[in-house]
Design a protein around this motif. Structure first.
Motif, PDB file in Angstrom:
ATOM      1  N   PRO A  55      -3.662  50.160  11.132  1.00  0.00           N
ATOM      2  CA  PRO A  55      -4.777  49.288  10.762  1.00  0.00           C
ATOM      3  C   PRO A  55      -6.009  49.538  11.621  1.00  0.00           C
ATOM      4  CG  PRO A  55      -3.051  48.044  11.879  1.00  0.00           C
ATOM      5  CD  PRO A  55      -2.545  49.438  11.701  1.00  0.00           C
ATOM      6  N   LYS A  56      -7.181  49.405  11.003  1.00  0.00           N
ATOM      7  CA  LYS A  56      -8.449  49.662  11.683  1.00  0.00           C
ATOM      8  C   LYS A  56      -8.931  48.461  12.488  1.00  0.00           C
ATOM      9  CE  LYS A  56      -9.837  52.875   8.126  1.00  0.00           C
ATOM     10  NZ  LYS A  56     -10.564  53.027   6.902  1.00  0.00           N
ATOM     11  N   GLY A  57      -8.459  47.302  12.176  1.00  0.00           N
ATOM     12  CA  GLY A  57      -8.896  46.097  12.869  1.00  0.00           C
ATOM     13  C   GLY A  57      -7.968  44.943  12.569  1.00  0.00           C
ATOM     14  N   PHE A  58      -8.325  43.763  13.046  1.00  0.00           N
ATOM     15  CA  PHE A  58      -7.464  42.600  12.890  1.00  0.00           C
ATOM     16  C   PHE A  58      -7.209  42.270  11.423  1.00  0.00           C
ATOM     17  CE2 PHE A  58      -6.349  38.163  12.530  1.00  0.00           C
ATOM     18  CZ  PHE A  58      -5.349  38.056  13.478  1.00  0.00           C
ATOM     19  N   GLY A  59      -8.270  42.269  10.624  1.00  0.00           N
ATOM     20  CA  GLY A  59      -8.122  41.890   9.215  1.00  0.00           C
ATOM     21  C   GLY A  59      -7.161  42.785   8.464  1.00  0.00           C
ATOM     22  N   GLU A  60      -7.297  44.078   8.671  1.00  0.00           N
ATOM     23  CA  GLU A  60      -6.402  45.016   8.001  1.00  0.00           C
ATOM     24  C   GLU A  60      -4.972  44.842   8.515  1.00  0.00           C
ATOM     25  OE1 GLU A  60      -6.157  49.752   7.884  1.00  0.00           O
ATOM     26  OE2 GLU A  60      -8.036  48.946   7.068  1.00  0.00           O
ATOM     27  N   TRP A  61      -4.827  44.607   9.824  1.00  0.00           N
ATOM     28  CA  TRP A  61      -3.501  44.362  10.406  1.00  0.00           C
ATOM     29  C   TRP A  61      -2.871  43.132   9.765  1.00  0.00           C
ATOM     30  CZ3 TRP A  61      -1.748  40.057  13.077  1.00  0.00           C
ATOM     31  CH2 TRP A  61      -0.508  40.190  13.713  1.00  0.00           C
ATOM     32  N   LEU A  62      -3.644  42.047   9.670  1.00  0.00           N
ATOM     33  CA  LEU A  62      -3.127  40.804   9.091  1.00  0.00           C
ATOM     34  C   LEU A  62      -2.731  40.997   7.638  1.00  0.00           C
ATOM     35  CD1 LEU A  62      -2.521  37.788   9.173  1.00  0.00           C
ATOM     36  CD2 LEU A  62      -4.955  37.355   8.776  1.00  0.00           C
ATOM     37  N   GLN A  63      -3.573  41.663   6.883  1.00  0.00           N
ATOM     38  CA  GLN A  63      -3.274  41.890   5.474  1.00  0.00           C
ATOM     39  C   GLN A  63      -1.990  42.709   5.308  1.00  0.00           C
ATOM     40  OE1 GLN A  63      -6.283  44.019   3.258  1.00  0.00           O
ATOM     41  NE2 GLN A  63      -5.602  43.106   1.344  1.00  0.00           N
ATOM     42  N   LEU A  64      -1.839  43.767   6.102  1.00  0.00           N
ATOM     43  CA  LEU A  64      -0.622  44.588   6.017  1.00  0.00           C
ATOM     44  C   LEU A  64       0.621  43.782   6.382  1.00  0.00           C
ATOM     45  CD1 LEU A  64      -1.919  47.924   7.580  1.00  0.00           C
ATOM     46  CD2 LEU A  64      -1.235  47.566   5.204  1.00  0.00           C
ATOM     47  N   LYS A  65       0.535  42.995   7.457  1.00  0.00           N
ATOM     48  CA  LYS A  65       1.683  42.179   7.873  1.00  0.00           C
ATOM     49  C   LYS A  65       2.031  41.138   6.812  1.00  0.00           C
ATOM     50  CE  LYS A  65       2.591  43.869  11.952  1.00  0.00           C
ATOM     51  NZ  LYS A  65       3.855  44.550  12.197  1.00  0.00           N
ATOM     52  N   ARG A  66       1.005  40.510   6.251  1.00  0.00           N
ATOM     53  CA  ARG A  66       1.229  39.499   5.210  1.00  0.00           C
ATOM     54  C   ARG A  66       1.888  40.134   3.989  1.00  0.00           C
ATOM     55  NH1 ARG A  66      -1.472  38.673   0.816  1.00  0.00           N
ATOM     56  NH2 ARG A  66      -3.412  39.680   1.453  1.00  0.00           N
ATOM     57  N   GLN A  67       1.376  41.278   3.579  1.00  0.00           N
ATOM     58  CA  GLN A  67       1.932  41.965   2.414  1.00  0.00           C
ATOM     59  C   GLN A  67       3.346  42.468   2.686  1.00  0.00           C
ATOM     60  OE1 GLN A  67      -1.201  44.802   1.661  1.00  0.00           O
ATOM     61  NE2 GLN A  67      -2.285  43.388   0.304  1.00  0.00           N
ATOM     62  N   ASP A  68       3.605  42.936   3.912  1.00  0.00           N
ATOM     63  CA  ASP A  68       4.963  43.357   4.284  1.00  0.00           C
ATOM     64  C   ASP A  68       5.946  42.212   4.112  1.00  0.00           C
ATOM     65  OD1 ASP A  68       4.179  45.921   4.908  1.00  0.00           O
ATOM     66  OD2 ASP A  68       4.251  45.638   7.087  1.00  0.00           O
ATOM     67  N   ARG A  69       5.500  41.010   4.384  1.00  0.00           N
ATOM     68  CA  ARG A  69       6.356  39.830   4.247  1.00  0.00           C
ATOM     69  C   ARG A  69       6.417  39.343   2.796  1.00  0.00           C
ATOM     70  NH1 ARG A  69       6.174  34.106   6.326  1.00  0.00           N
ATOM     71  NH2 ARG A  69       8.316  33.525   5.919  1.00  0.00           N
ATOM     72  N   GLY A  70       5.602  39.942   1.924  1.00  0.00           N
ATOM     73  CA  GLY A  70       5.615  39.585   0.505  1.00  0.00           C
ATOM     74  C   GLY A  70       4.881  38.296   0.193  1.00  0.00           C
ATOM     75  N   LEU A  71       3.919  37.936   1.046  1.00  0.00           N
ATOM     76  CA  LEU A  71       3.184  36.691   0.856  1.00  0.00           C
ATOM     77  C   LEU A  71       1.825  36.941   0.221  1.00  0.00           C
ATOM     78  CD1 LEU A  71       3.736  34.943   4.319  1.00  0.00           C
ATOM     79  CD2 LEU A  71       4.886  34.424   2.168  1.00  0.00           C
ATOM     80  N   SER A  72       1.455  36.084  -0.710  1.00  0.00           N
ATOM     81  CA  SER A  72       0.093  36.086  -1.225  1.00  0.00           C
ATOM     82  C   SER A  72      -0.794  35.377  -0.207  1.00  0.00           C
ATOM     83  CB  SER A  72       0.025  35.337  -2.560  1.00  0.00           C
ATOM     84  OG  SER A  72       0.279  33.955  -2.342  1.00  0.00           O
ATOM     85  N   ARG A  73      -2.094  35.490  -0.376  1.00  0.00           N
ATOM     86  CA  ARG A  73      -3.001  34.746   0.509  1.00  0.00           C
ATOM     87  C   ARG A  73      -2.741  33.246   0.385  1.00  0.00           C
ATOM     88  NH1 ARG A  73      -8.641  37.998  -0.438  1.00  0.00           N
ATOM     89  NH2 ARG A  73      -8.276  39.615   1.113  1.00  0.00           N
ATOM     90  N   GLU A  74      -2.475  32.799  -0.814  1.00  0.00           N
ATOM     91  CA  GLU A  74      -2.221  31.377  -1.047  1.00  0.00           C
ATOM     92  C   GLU A  74      -0.971  30.913  -0.307  1.00  0.00           C
ATOM     93  OE1 GLU A  74      -2.854  33.644  -3.468  1.00  0.00           O
ATOM     94  OE2 GLU A  74      -4.859  32.975  -4.090  1.00  0.00           O
ATOM     95  N   GLN A  75       0.087  31.709  -0.375  1.00  0.00           N
ATOM     96  CA  GLN A  75       1.322  31.352   0.323  1.00  0.00           C
ATOM     97  C   GLN A  75       1.122  31.361   1.834  1.00  0.00           C
ATOM     98  OE1 GLN A  75       3.507  34.515  -1.615  1.00  0.00           O
ATOM     99  NE2 GLN A  75       4.856  33.030  -2.635  1.00  0.00           N
ATOM    100  N   ALA A  76       0.401  32.374   2.341  1.00  0.00           N
ATOM    101  CA  ALA A  76       0.137  32.458   3.776  1.00  0.00           C
ATOM    102  C   ALA A  76      -0.672  31.254   4.240  1.00  0.00           C
ATOM    103  CB  ALA A  76      -0.608  33.755   4.101  1.00  0.00           C
ATOM    104  N   ALA A  77      -1.684  30.896   3.470  1.00  0.00           N
ATOM    105  CA  ALA A  77      -2.521  29.746   3.811  1.00  0.00           C
ATOM    106  C   ALA A  77      -1.700  28.462   3.826  1.00  0.00           C
ATOM    107  CB  ALA A  77      -3.673  29.623   2.811  1.00  0.00           C
ATOM    108  N   SER A  78      -0.835  28.305   2.852  1.00  0.00           N
ATOM    109  CA  SER A  78       0.013  27.120   2.780  1.00  0.00           C
ATOM    110  C   SER A  78       0.937  27.033   3.990  1.00  0.00           C
ATOM    111  CB  SER A  78       0.829  27.138   1.482  1.00  0.00           C
ATOM    112  OG  SER A  78       1.699  26.035   1.426  1.00  0.00           O
ATOM    113  N   GLU A  79       1.532  28.154   4.368  1.00  0.00           N
ATOM    114  CA  GLU A  79       2.439  28.163   5.529  1.00  0.00           C
ATOM    115  C   GLU A  79       1.711  27.857   6.832  1.00  0.00           C
ATOM    116  OE1 GLU A  79       5.338  31.176   6.174  1.00  0.00           O
ATOM    117  OE2 GLU A  79       5.817  31.357   4.039  1.00  0.00           O
ATOM    118  N   MET A  80       0.444  28.264   6.914  1.00  0.00           N
ATOM    119  CA  MET A  80      -0.332  28.027   8.132  1.00  0.00           C
ATOM    120  C   MET A  80      -1.059  26.693   8.121  1.00  0.00           C
ATOM    121  SD  MET A  80      -2.081  31.606   9.291  1.00  0.00           S
ATOM    122  CE  MET A  80      -2.916  30.767  10.644  1.00  0.00           C
ATOM    123  N   GLY A  81      -1.157  26.065   6.950  1.00  0.00           N
ATOM    124  CA  GLY A  81      -1.890  24.817   6.850  1.00  0.00           C
ATOM    125  C   GLY A  81      -3.401  25.015   6.891  1.00  0.00           C
TER     126      GLY A  81
END
Length: 91
Positions: free
Chosen positions: A6-32
Protein backbone atom coordinates in the motif's frame (compact mmCIF):
# COMPACT_ATOMS: atom_id res chain seq x y z
CA UNK A 1 -0.91 -14.28 -5.35
CA UNK A 2 1.18 -11.10 -5.46
CA UNK A 3 1.12 -8.99 -2.29
CA UNK A 4 0.34 -5.34 -2.99
CA UNK A 5 2.38 -2.79 -1.03
CA UNK A 6 0.00 0.00 0.00
CA UNK A 7 1.08 3.55 -0.82
CA UNK A 8 -0.46 5.13 2.26
CA UNK A 9 -2.88 4.68 5.12
CA UNK A 10 -6.02 4.80 2.99
CA UNK A 11 -4.86 2.13 0.60
CA UNK A 12 -3.67 0.01 3.55
CA UNK A 13 -7.07 0.33 5.24
CA UNK A 14 -8.97 -0.49 2.08
CA UNK A 15 -6.85 -3.60 1.43
CA UNK A 16 -7.22 -4.81 5.03
CA UNK A 17 -10.98 -4.18 4.98
CA UNK A 18 -11.37 -6.01 1.68
CA UNK A 19 -9.19 -8.89 2.91
CA UNK A 20 -11.67 -9.30 5.75
CA UNK A 21 -14.55 -9.24 3.23
CA UNK A 22 -16.16 -6.12 4.67
CA UNK A 23 -17.96 -3.42 2.73
CA UNK A 24 -17.47 0.18 3.81
CA UNK A 25 -20.94 0.03 5.34
CA UNK A 26 -20.10 -3.06 7.38
CA UNK A 27 -16.77 -1.58 8.51
CA UNK A 28 -18.48 1.65 9.55
CA UNK A 29 -21.13 -0.26 11.48
CA UNK A 30 -18.51 -2.32 13.33
CA UNK A 31 -16.58 0.83 14.25
CA UNK A 32 -19.64 2.90 15.12
CA UNK A 33 -18.78 5.59 12.56
CA UNK A 34 -20.30 6.80 9.30
CA UNK A 35 -19.59 5.25 5.92
CA UNK A 36 -18.39 8.69 4.86
CA UNK A 37 -15.73 8.60 7.59
CA UNK A 38 -14.42 5.23 6.35
CA UNK A 39 -14.38 6.60 2.80
CA UNK A 40 -12.47 9.69 3.94
CA UNK A 41 -9.86 7.55 5.73
CA UNK A 42 -9.45 5.39 2.63
CA UNK A 43 -8.82 8.45 0.46
CA UNK A 44 -5.93 9.77 2.59
CA UNK A 45 -2.28 8.82 2.35
CA UNK A 46 -1.52 10.17 5.83
CA UNK A 47 -3.79 10.38 8.86
CA UNK A 48 -3.73 11.38 12.49
CA UNK A 49 -6.16 9.29 14.51
CA UNK A 50 -6.84 8.85 18.19
CA UNK A 51 -5.88 5.95 20.40
CA UNK A 52 -9.55 4.98 20.48
CA UNK A 53 -9.68 4.90 16.67
CA UNK A 54 -6.57 2.70 16.60
CA UNK A 55 -8.32 0.30 18.96
CA UNK A 56 -11.55 0.33 16.92
CA UNK A 57 -9.69 -0.23 13.66
CA UNK A 58 -7.85 -3.19 15.17
CA UNK A 59 -11.11 -4.74 16.32
CA UNK A 60 -12.89 -4.08 13.04
CA UNK A 61 -10.00 -5.50 10.99
CA UNK A 62 -9.41 -8.34 13.48
CA UNK A 63 -5.72 -7.49 13.78
CA UNK A 64 -3.52 -6.58 16.74
CA UNK A 65 -3.44 -2.91 17.69
CA UNK A 66 0.31 -2.83 17.09
CA UNK A 67 -0.29 -3.76 13.45
CA UNK A 68 -2.52 -0.70 13.07
CA UNK A 69 0.23 1.40 14.67
CA UNK A 70 2.64 0.23 11.96
CA UNK A 71 0.29 1.08 9.09
CA UNK A 72 1.87 3.27 6.43
CA UNK A 73 0.90 6.93 6.69
CA UNK A 74 -0.16 6.85 10.34
CA UNK A 75 1.06 10.00 12.09
CA UNK A 76 0.94 11.60 15.54
CA UNK A 77 1.07 8.41 17.54
CA UNK A 78 3.82 9.34 20.01
CA UNK A 79 1.40 9.08 22.95
CA UNK A 80 0.43 5.58 21.91
CA UNK A 81 4.02 4.49 21.26
CA UNK A 82 5.04 5.79 24.70
CA UNK A 83 2.27 3.68 26.23
CA UNK A 84 3.40 0.59 24.30
CA UNK A 85 6.99 0.96 25.45
CA UNK A 86 6.06 1.55 29.11
CA UNK A 87 7.23 -1.14 31.55
CA UNK A 88 4.55 -3.73 32.12
CA UNK A 89 2.70 -2.93 28.91
CA UNK A 90 0.95 -5.99 27.50
CA UNK A 91 0.18 -4.53 24.05
Amino acid sequence: MVEIEPKGFGEWLQLKRQDRGLSREQAASEMGVSTTYIQELEEKEEVSISQSEVDHLGLMLDIPRVQVLHAPGLQDIAEIQDELSAPGSSQ
